[in-house]
Motif scaffolding. Structure first.
Motif, PDB file in Angstrom:
ATOM      1  N   THR A  58       0.398  -1.510  -0.059  1.00 36.62           N
ATOM      2  CA  THR A  58      -0.383   0.199  -0.002  1.00 36.62           C
ATOM      3  C   THR A  58       0.763   1.008  -0.791  1.00 36.62           C
ATOM      4  O   THR A  58       0.973   2.456  -0.700  1.00 36.62           O
ATOM      5  CB  THR A  58      -0.967   0.053   1.498  1.00 36.62           C
ATOM      6  N   THR A  59       2.072   1.373   0.908  1.00 33.48           N
ATOM      7  CA  THR A  59       3.165   2.611   0.806  1.00 33.48           C
ATOM      8  C   THR A  59       3.678   2.234  -0.881  1.00 33.48           C
ATOM      9  O   THR A  59       3.990   3.481  -0.855  1.00 33.48           O
ATOM     10  CB  THR A  59       3.968   2.202   1.983  1.00 33.48           C
ATOM     11  N   LEU A  60       3.643   1.041  -1.397  1.00 34.82           N
ATOM     12  CA  LEU A  60       4.465   1.566  -2.526  1.00 34.82           C
ATOM     13  C   LEU A  60       3.575   2.739  -4.006  1.00 34.82           C
ATOM     14  O   LEU A  60       4.093   3.155  -4.399  1.00 34.82           O
ATOM     15  CB  LEU A  60       4.777   0.120  -3.064  1.00 34.82           C
ATOM     16  N   LEU A  61       1.945   1.821  -3.422  1.00 40.41           N
ATOM     17  CA  LEU A  61       1.135   2.037  -4.129  1.00 40.41           C
ATOM     18  C   LEU A  61       1.249   3.643  -3.878  1.00 40.41           C
ATOM     19  O   LEU A  61       1.376   4.797  -5.279  1.00 40.41           O
ATOM     20  CB  LEU A  61       0.125   1.542  -4.086  1.00 40.41           C
ATOM     21  N   LYS A  62       1.153   4.108  -3.111  1.00 42.95           N
ATOM     22  CA  LYS A  62       0.854   5.869  -2.254  1.00 42.95           C
ATOM     23  C   LYS A  62       2.179   6.603  -3.615  1.00 42.95           C
ATOM     24  O   LYS A  62       1.951   7.530  -3.754  1.00 42.95           O
ATOM     25  CB  LYS A  62       1.019   5.938  -1.274  1.00 42.95           C
ATOM     26  N   VAL A  63       3.262   5.788  -3.380  1.00 44.31           N
ATOM     27  CA  VAL A  63       4.989   6.010  -3.854  1.00 44.31           C
ATOM     28  C   VAL A  63       4.485   6.394  -5.205  1.00 44.31           C
ATOM     29  O   VAL A  63       4.763   7.381  -5.924  1.00 44.31           O
ATOM     30  CB  VAL A  63       5.659   5.641  -3.529  1.00 44.31           C
ATOM     31  N   ILE A  64       4.296   5.760  -5.526  1.00 47.73           N
ATOM     32  CA  ILE A  64       3.742   5.185  -6.961  1.00 47.73           C
ATOM     33  C   ILE A  64       2.611   6.445  -7.680  1.00 47.73           C
ATOM     34  O   ILE A  64       3.084   7.059  -8.569  1.00 47.73           O
ATOM     35  CB  ILE A  64       3.443   4.159  -7.443  1.00 47.73           C
ATOM     36  N   LYS A  65       1.732   6.800  -6.662  1.00 49.05           N
ATOM     37  CA  LYS A  65       0.592   7.182  -7.239  1.00 49.05           C
ATOM     38  C   LYS A  65       1.694   8.951  -7.160  1.00 49.05           C
ATOM     39  O   LYS A  65       0.897  10.214  -8.272  1.00 49.05           O
ATOM     40  CB  LYS A  65       0.057   7.028  -6.187  1.00 49.05           C
ATOM     41  N   ALA A  66       2.178   9.412  -5.719  1.00 47.54           N
ATOM     42  CA  ALA A  66       3.171  10.628  -6.157  1.00 47.54           C
ATOM     43  C   ALA A  66       3.332  11.293  -7.336  1.00 47.54           C
ATOM     44  O   ALA A  66       4.034  12.118  -7.858  1.00 47.54           O
ATOM     45  CB  ALA A  66       3.802  10.120  -4.509  1.00 47.54           C
ATOM     46  N   HIS A  67       4.128   9.903  -7.936  1.00 51.89           N
ATOM     47  CA  HIS A  67       4.652  10.421  -8.999  1.00 51.89           C
ATOM     48  C   HIS A  67       3.847  10.415 -10.464  1.00 51.89           C
ATOM     49  O   HIS A  67       4.571  10.165 -11.877  1.00 51.89           O
ATOM     50  CB  HIS A  67       5.925   9.533  -9.480  1.00 51.89           C
ATOM     51  N   ASN A  68       2.696  10.083  -9.975  1.00 53.13           N
ATOM     52  CA  ASN A  68       1.647   9.916 -11.195  1.00 53.13           C
ATOM     53  C   ASN A  68       2.161   9.020 -12.461  1.00 53.13           C
ATOM     54  O   ASN A  68       1.838   9.000 -13.439  1.00 53.13           O
ATOM     55  CB  ASN A  68       1.677  11.272 -12.185  1.00 53.13           C
ATOM     56  N   LEU A  69       2.526   7.748 -12.122  1.00 52.12           N
ATOM     57  CA  LEU A  69       2.941   6.463 -13.040  1.00 52.12           C
ATOM     58  C   LEU A  69       1.563   5.126 -12.251  1.00 52.12           C
ATOM     59  O   LEU A  69       1.362   5.267 -11.104  1.00 52.12           O
ATOM     60  CB  LEU A  69       4.052   5.864 -12.607  1.00 52.12           C
ATOM     61  N   THR A  70       1.797   4.305 -12.976  1.00 55.45           N
ATOM     62  CA  THR A  70       1.022   3.187 -12.717  1.00 55.45           C
ATOM     63  C   THR A  70       2.013   2.044 -11.911  1.00 55.45           C
ATOM     64  O   THR A  70       2.917   1.936 -12.502  1.00 55.45           O
ATOM     65  CB  THR A  70       0.157   2.648 -14.511  1.00 55.45           C
ATOM     66  N   LEU A  71       1.575   0.662 -12.112  1.00 53.89           N
ATOM     67  CA  LEU A  71       2.350   0.123 -11.882  1.00 53.89           C
ATOM     68  C   LEU A  71       3.496  -0.842 -12.900  1.00 53.89           C
ATOM     69  O   LEU A  71       4.462  -0.418 -12.895  1.00 53.89           O
ATOM     70  CB  LEU A  71       1.162  -0.934 -11.298  1.00 53.89           C
ATOM     71  N   LYS A  72       2.681  -0.607 -14.395  1.00 47.90           N
ATOM     72  CA  LYS A  72       3.409  -1.444 -14.771  1.00 47.90           C
ATOM     73  C   LYS A  72       4.388   0.084 -15.463  1.00 47.90           C
ATOM     74  O   LYS A  72       5.194  -0.686 -15.698  1.00 47.90           O
ATOM     75  CB  LYS A  72       2.189  -1.348 -16.537  1.00 47.90           C
ATOM     76  N   GLU A  73       4.608   1.061 -15.481  1.00 49.34           N
ATOM     77  CA  GLU A  73       5.530   2.133 -15.969  1.00 49.34           C
ATOM     78  C   GLU A  73       6.525   1.998 -14.800  1.00 49.34           C
ATOM     79  O   GLU A  73       7.382   1.980 -15.243  1.00 49.34           O
ATOM     80  CB  GLU A  73       4.776   3.495 -16.180  1.00 49.34           C
ATOM     81  N   PHE A  74       5.908   2.030 -13.762  1.00 51.70           N
ATOM     82  CA  PHE A  74       6.961   1.737 -12.855  1.00 51.70           C
ATOM     83  C   PHE A  74       7.840   0.562 -13.037  1.00 51.70           C
ATOM     84  O   PHE A  74       8.929   1.088 -12.684  1.00 51.70           O
ATOM     85  CB  PHE A  74       6.260   1.451 -11.043  1.00 51.70           C
ATOM     86  N   PHE A  75       7.802  -0.709 -13.131  1.00 47.15           N
ATOM     87  CA  PHE A  75       7.999  -1.418 -12.857  1.00 47.15           C
ATOM     88  C   PHE A  75       8.561  -2.540 -14.101  1.00 47.15           C
ATOM     89  O   PHE A  75       9.824  -2.125 -14.280  1.00 47.15           O
ATOM     90  CB  PHE A  75       7.277  -2.759 -12.140  1.00 47.15           C
ATOM     91  N   SER A  76       8.226  -0.453 -15.170  1.00 48.35           N
ATOM     92  CA  SER A  76       8.957  -0.778 -16.824  1.00 48.35           C
ATOM     93  C   SER A  76      10.575  -0.870 -16.511  1.00 48.35           C
ATOM     94  O   SER A  76      11.600  -0.922 -17.318  1.00 48.35           O
ATOM     95  CB  SER A  76       8.126  -0.155 -17.869  1.00 48.35           C
ATOM     96  N   GLU A  77      11.557  -0.102 -15.773  1.00 44.63           N
ATOM     97  CA  GLU A  77      12.234  -0.025 -15.444  1.00 44.63           C
ATOM     98  C   GLU A  77      13.883  -0.004 -14.737  1.00 44.63           C
ATOM     99  O   GLU A  77      13.103   0.019 -13.178  1.00 44.63           O
ATOM    100  CB  GLU A  77      12.736   1.838 -15.459  1.00 44.63           C
ATOM    101  N   GLY A  78      14.255  -1.096 -14.303  1.00 39.19           N
ATOM    102  CA  GLY A  78      15.257  -0.266 -13.225  1.00 39.19           C
ATOM    103  C   GLY A  78      14.918  -1.994 -12.446  1.00 39.19           C
ATOM    104  O   GLY A  78      15.829  -2.554 -11.418  1.00 39.19           O
ATOM    105  N   PHE A  79      14.787  -2.844 -14.034  1.00 40.09           N
ATOM    106  CA  PHE A  79      14.110  -4.052 -12.884  1.00 40.09           C
ATOM    107  C   PHE A  79      14.923  -5.883 -13.607  1.00 40.09           C
ATOM    108  O   PHE A  79      14.518  -5.089 -15.002  1.00 40.09           O
ATOM    109  CB  PHE A  79      12.700  -4.692 -12.191  1.00 40.09           C
ATOM    110  N   ASP A  80      15.658  -6.463 -13.013  1.00 39.61           N
ATOM    111  CA  ASP A  80      16.201  -7.690 -14.238  1.00 39.61           C
ATOM    112  C   ASP A  80      15.133  -8.509 -14.730  1.00 39.61           C
ATOM    113  O   ASP A  80      13.836  -8.113 -13.618  1.00 39.61           O
ATOM    114  CB  ASP A  80      16.742  -8.528 -13.238  1.00 39.61           C
TER     115      ASP A  80
END
Length: 80
Positions: A58-80
């Protein structure tokens, strides 16, 4: 949990922390405390997240929303 799985978990949390730090800096927050304060997140806890410690979903979702990103957008960079 085997040692190998535990190491993978640590790696993924470190990647998550690096992604959070990168997004914060791209958003113009050179200081994690200002980002946390602006988005009503505990400053001490947010530092832990950027350091690769565990984070509640739930906190991760809050941080992602603070950046105006979707989950898909958030995880599209920086992960193997």
């Amino acid at each position: 949990m085997t040692k190998e799985k535990n190491l993978n978990k640590i790696k993924e949390l470190e990647q998550l922390g690096a992604r959070l730090r990168d997004l914060r800096k791209k958003a113009g927050f050179s200081n994690y405390e200002k980002f946390a304060w602006t988005n009503n997140i505990s400053r001490a806890q947010y530092l832990r997240y950027e350091s690769g410690e565990d984070i509640r979903f739930t906190t991760l979702l809050k941080v992602i929303k603070a950046h105006n990103l979707t989950l898909k957008e958030f995880f599209s960079e920086g992960f193997d």
